[in-house]
Design a protein around this motif. Sequence first.
Motif, PDB file in Angstrom:
ATOM      1  N   VAL A  13      44.735  52.092  33.384  1.00 14.12           N
ATOM      2  CA  VAL A  13      44.471  51.041  32.408  1.00 14.12           C
ATOM      3  C   VAL A  13      45.381  49.845  32.659  1.00 14.12           C
ATOM      4  O   VAL A  13      44.921  48.689  32.684  1.00 14.12           O
ATOM      5  CB  VAL A  13      44.654  51.579  30.975  1.00 14.12           C
ATOM      6  CG1 VAL A  13      44.651  50.431  29.963  1.00 14.12           C
ATOM      7  CG2 VAL A  13      43.545  52.563  30.635  1.00 14.12           C
ATOM      8  N   LYS A  14      46.666  50.082  32.846  1.00 13.77           N
ATOM      9  CA  LYS A  14      47.617  48.979  33.053  1.00 13.77           C
ATOM     10  C   LYS A  14      47.322  48.232  34.340  1.00 13.77           C
ATOM     11  O   LYS A  14      47.333  46.987  34.378  1.00 13.77           O
ATOM     12  CB  LYS A  14      49.047  49.508  33.074  1.00 13.77           C
ATOM     13  CG  LYS A  14      50.093  48.397  33.225  1.00 13.77           C
ATOM     14  CD  LYS A  14      51.499  48.936  33.260  1.00 13.77           C
ATOM     15  CE  LYS A  14      52.512  47.797  33.248  1.00 13.77           C
ATOM     16  NZ  LYS A  14      52.283  46.773  34.283  1.00 13.77           N
ATOM     17  N   THR A  15      47.031  48.960  35.414  1.00 15.87           N
ATOM     18  CA  THR A  15      46.783  48.322  36.712  1.00 15.87           C
ATOM     19  C   THR A  15      45.553  47.427  36.659  1.00 15.87           C
ATOM     20  O   THR A  15      45.580  46.282  37.121  1.00 15.87           O
ATOM     21  CB  THR A  15      46.604  49.387  37.809  1.00 15.87           C
ATOM     22  OG1 THR A  15      47.777  50.197  37.883  1.00 15.87           O
ATOM     23  CG2 THR A  15      46.362  48.731  39.162  1.00 15.87           C
ATOM     24  N   VAL A  16      44.473  47.947  36.092  1.00 15.27           N
ATOM     25  CA  VAL A  16      43.236  47.167  36.050  1.00 15.27           C
ATOM     26  C   VAL A  16      43.370  45.998  35.076  1.00 15.27           C
ATOM     27  O   VAL A  16      42.917  44.885  35.367  1.00 15.27           O
ATOM     28  CB  VAL A  16      42.035  48.057  35.688  1.00 15.27           C
ATOM     29  CG1 VAL A  16      40.748  47.230  35.630  1.00 15.27           C
ATOM     30  CG2 VAL A  16      41.881  49.188  36.696  1.00 15.27           C
ATOM     31  N   ARG A  17      44.017  46.217  33.937  1.00 18.68           N
ATOM     32  CA  ARG A  17      44.184  45.110  32.989  1.00 18.68           C
ATOM     33  C   ARG A  17      45.042  43.999  33.601  1.00 18.68           C
ATOM     34  O   ARG A  17      44.723  42.815  33.461  1.00 18.68           O
ATOM     35  CB  ARG A  17      44.821  45.601  31.687  1.00 18.68           C
ATOM     36  CG  ARG A  17      44.896  44.493  30.625  1.00 18.68           C
ATOM     37  CD  ARG A  17      45.424  44.997  29.297  1.00 18.68           C
ATOM     38  NE  ARG A  17      44.573  46.036  28.742  1.00 18.68           N
ATOM     39  CZ  ARG A  17      44.799  46.622  27.563  1.00 18.68           C
ATOM     40  NH1 ARG A  17      45.856  46.278  26.839  1.00 18.68           N
ATOM     41  NH2 ARG A  17      43.970  47.546  27.112  1.00 18.68           N
ATOM     42  N   ILE A  52      44.882  47.415  46.054  1.00 19.43           N
ATOM     43  CA  ILE A  52      45.431  48.284  45.006  1.00 19.43           C
ATOM     44  C   ILE A  52      44.727  49.635  44.956  1.00 19.43           C
ATOM     45  O   ILE A  52      45.007  50.464  44.095  1.00 19.43           O
ATOM     46  CB  ILE A  52      45.377  47.595  43.622  1.00 19.43           C
ATOM     47  CG1 ILE A  52      43.934  47.331  43.186  1.00 19.43           C
ATOM     48  CG2 ILE A  52      46.197  46.308  43.622  1.00 19.43           C
ATOM     49  CD1 ILE A  52      43.818  46.825  41.748  1.00 19.43           C
ATOM     50  N   GLY A  53      43.797  49.863  45.886  1.00 21.85           N
ATOM     51  CA  GLY A  53      43.176  51.172  46.032  1.00 21.85           C
ATOM     52  C   GLY A  53      42.067  51.490  45.058  1.00 21.85           C
ATOM     53  O   GLY A  53      41.764  52.666  44.832  1.00 21.85           O
ATOM     54  N   PHE A  54      41.414  50.435  44.508  1.00 22.07           N
ATOM     55  CA  PHE A  54      40.387  50.684  43.503  1.00 22.07           C
ATOM     56  C   PHE A  54      38.974  50.382  43.983  1.00 22.07           C
ATOM     57  O   PHE A  54      38.021  50.596  43.242  1.00 22.07           O
ATOM     58  CB  PHE A  54      40.678  49.876  42.238  1.00 22.07           C
ATOM     59  CG  PHE A  54      41.605  50.578  41.291  1.00 22.07           C
ATOM     60  CD1 PHE A  54      41.118  51.343  40.261  1.00 22.07           C
ATOM     61  CD2 PHE A  54      42.977  50.482  41.456  1.00 22.07           C
ATOM     62  CE1 PHE A  54      41.976  52.006  39.383  1.00 22.07           C
ATOM     63  CE2 PHE A  54      43.846  51.126  40.601  1.00 22.07           C
ATOM     64  CZ  PHE A  54      43.354  51.893  39.552  1.00 22.07           C
ATOM     65  N   PHE A  55      38.793  49.885  45.181  1.00 18.54           N
ATOM     66  CA  PHE A  55      37.437  49.609  45.646  1.00 18.54           C
ATOM     67  C   PHE A  55      36.716  50.941  45.867  1.00 18.54           C
ATOM     68  O   PHE A  55      37.217  51.834  46.532  1.00 18.54           O
ATOM     69  CB  PHE A  55      37.451  48.801  46.948  1.00 18.54           C
ATOM     70  CG  PHE A  55      36.198  48.012  47.163  1.00 18.54           C
ATOM     71  CD1 PHE A  55      36.154  46.656  46.865  1.00 18.54           C
ATOM     72  CD2 PHE A  55      35.048  48.620  47.626  1.00 18.54           C
ATOM     73  CE1 PHE A  55      34.993  45.921  47.049  1.00 18.54           C
ATOM     74  CE2 PHE A  55      33.880  47.901  47.812  1.00 18.54           C
ATOM     75  CZ  PHE A  55      33.859  46.549  47.515  1.00 18.54           C
ATOM     76  N   GLY A  65      36.371  57.211  48.498  1.00 17.50           N
ATOM     77  CA  GLY A  65      36.638  56.664  47.174  1.00 17.50           C
ATOM     78  C   GLY A  65      37.914  57.222  46.580  1.00 17.50           C
ATOM     79  O   GLY A  65      38.620  58.026  47.203  1.00 17.50           O
ATOM     80  N   ALA A  66      38.218  56.789  45.362  1.00 22.31           N
ATOM     81  CA  ALA A  66      39.431  57.257  44.685  1.00 22.31           C
ATOM     82  C   ALA A  66      39.209  58.567  43.950  1.00 22.31           C
ATOM     83  O   ALA A  66      40.166  59.200  43.498  1.00 22.31           O
ATOM     84  CB  ALA A  66      39.923  56.192  43.701  1.00 22.31           C
ATOM     85  N   GLY A  67      37.949  58.970  43.801  1.00 23.93           N
ATOM     86  CA  GLY A  67      37.649  60.254  43.181  1.00 23.93           C
ATOM     87  C   GLY A  67      37.933  60.308  41.701  1.00 23.93           C
ATOM     88  O   GLY A  67      38.254  61.375  41.165  1.00 23.93           O
ATOM     89  N   PHE A  91      35.077  43.446  42.160  1.00 21.49           N
ATOM     90  CA  PHE A  91      35.931  44.622  42.037  1.00 21.49           C
ATOM     91  C   PHE A  91      35.012  45.806  42.303  1.00 21.49           C
ATOM     92  O   PHE A  91      34.440  46.399  41.401  1.00 21.49           O
ATOM     93  CB  PHE A  91      36.524  44.664  40.623  1.00 21.49           C
ATOM     94  CG  PHE A  91      37.662  45.635  40.436  1.00 21.49           C
ATOM     95  CD1 PHE A  91      38.971  45.190  40.428  1.00 21.49           C
ATOM     96  CD2 PHE A  91      37.424  46.987  40.237  1.00 21.49           C
ATOM     97  CE1 PHE A  91      40.029  46.072  40.223  1.00 21.49           C
ATOM     98  CE2 PHE A  91      38.470  47.876  40.035  1.00 21.49           C
ATOM     99  CZ  PHE A  91      39.781  47.418  40.023  1.00 21.49           C
ATOM    100  N   GLY A  92      34.834  46.141  43.563  1.00 23.12           N
ATOM    101  CA  GLY A  92      33.679  46.910  44.027  1.00 23.12           C
ATOM    102  C   GLY A  92      33.494  48.278  43.415  1.00 23.12           C
ATOM    103  O   GLY A  92      34.359  49.149  43.501  1.00 23.12           O
ATOM    104  N   ARG A  93      32.331  48.447  42.787  1.00 23.48           N
ATOM    105  CA  ARG A  93      31.881  49.751  42.303  1.00 23.48           C
ATOM    106  C   ARG A  93      30.448  49.919  42.778  1.00 23.48           C
ATOM    107  O   ARG A  93      29.502  49.615  42.025  1.00 23.48           O
ATOM    108  CB  ARG A  93      31.946  49.844  40.773  1.00 23.48           C
ATOM    109  CG  ARG A  93      33.353  49.805  40.200  1.00 23.48           C
ATOM    110  CD  ARG A  93      33.750  48.417  39.776  1.00 23.48           C
ATOM    111  NE  ARG A  93      33.075  48.016  38.559  1.00 23.48           N
ATOM    112  CZ  ARG A  93      32.787  46.749  38.272  1.00 23.48           C
ATOM    113  NH1 ARG A  93      33.081  45.780  39.112  1.00 23.48           N
ATOM    114  NH2 ARG A  93      32.190  46.451  37.129  1.00 23.48           N
ATOM    115  N   PRO A  94      30.231  50.387  44.015  1.00 24.97           N
ATOM    116  CA  PRO A  94      28.855  50.547  44.528  1.00 24.97           C
ATOM    117  C   PRO A  94      28.046  51.488  43.653  1.00 24.97           C
ATOM    118  O   PRO A  94      28.594  52.304  42.908  1.00 24.97           O
ATOM    119  CB  PRO A  94      29.068  51.132  45.931  1.00 24.97           C
ATOM    120  CG  PRO A  94      30.486  50.800  46.284  1.00 24.97           C
ATOM    121  CD  PRO A  94      31.245  50.795  44.998  1.00 24.97           C
ATOM    122  N   SER A  95      26.737  51.374  43.758  1.00 26.79           N
ATOM    123  CA  SER A  95      25.854  52.228  42.973  1.00 26.79           C
ATOM    124  C   SER A  95      26.038  53.690  43.356  1.00 26.79           C
ATOM    125  O   SER A  95      26.000  54.048  44.539  1.00 26.79           O
ATOM    126  CB  SER A  95      24.396  51.820  43.175  1.00 26.79           C
ATOM    127  OG  SER A  95      23.541  52.747  42.564  1.00 26.79           O
TER     128      SER A  95
END
Length: 386
Positions: A13-17, A52-55, A65-67, A91-95
């Motif tokens: 939460v903190k990282t993404v915010r 930051i390892g979130f793609f 992925g980050a799993g 902020f990539g979140r593929p289908s």
Amino acid sequence: MHFGLTGEQEMIVKTVRDFVETEIYPHENEVERTGFVPPELGREIARKCREIGFFGCNFPEEVGGAGLDHTSFTLVERELGRGSMALTVFFGRPSGILMACEGDQREKYLLPSVRGDKFDALAITEPDAGSDMRGMKCFARRDGDDWIVNGTKHFISHADIADFVIVFVATGEEETPHGPKKLITCFLVDRDTPGFEIREGYSSVSHRGYRNCILTFDECRLPPTQVLGDVHKGFDIANQWLYGTRLTVAATCVGRARRAFDYALNQAADRKQFGRPIGANQGVSFKLADMITEIDAADLLTLSAAWRLDQGLTSNREIASAKLFATEMLARVTDEAIQIFGGMGLMDDLPLARFWRDARVERIWDGTSEIQRHIISRDLLRPLGV
């Protein structure tokens, strides 16, 4: 029942915010003014997301992925909801549908999408087929082993930046007790495929800069290698993965509502009329009480539905409830936030008018409020034989 976040989830939460506040907020006003995201800015956001390892964080670790589990990923979407969708799309979140890729499709589509080397778009809606997916007219006929596609899709989000599109097309009919129904097949279509064109879509009051596109297919030939999943089983694939997109809508609405609420709360404490803060008046303080109650309720509904997915429990009704309540809550919260600001709430100096306009589409896409009510009521009544 445990309602607290784990240490890892609090870090997420903190990282993404922090990312949204640092990398998204500064560009929002310009995107709102121009309705356009410069390609170099989109690439920069995607690059920093990878750093930051979130793609591709919604994909399992075995494909890069980050799993993240459903609950943690829903927290990511909630925080991204605070920012402009035109910018957070990078902020990539593929289908998740791409997990159905097999063989060479994994190297060509799945893995590059998770790495951030390719962007996808999902194409279902047509001018005459929105909520009624089986009413689509975009049709593919066989020609030997190949498929020839003709037809039109519209309202296709961010297809303007997509390298390929995941397209659902009618490929036949089946007889059912309720009459003939279309058989649907899912295809992977590269941007430069002959006979396929991506055109600019409509100008929308919601989510400026987040483009919708029109796709046209004119004798577009696709080999069998472009079929995703099994022929005629596209409806099953869509149903399997569309639950997650509705949960995403609910989560982003919660995030955006909290941002709007923060503006309203500070205004209620800072602005003085008749010698005291306007929040001291019940006409304002009761609005705040109602707003935060609805926001918290939507948040809990959304996280509860995500938790059910993680537990392998049936969650169709719970996701529909979260999507229904969160989207309608956002409309009420943004409207009340503007009311607390008065005339200034409608000025471009503040983002509230943008939140208010953006909120309107949430009750329509990924299944209208009416469709969600249908899902909920059907789930309740079917066991009783209705």
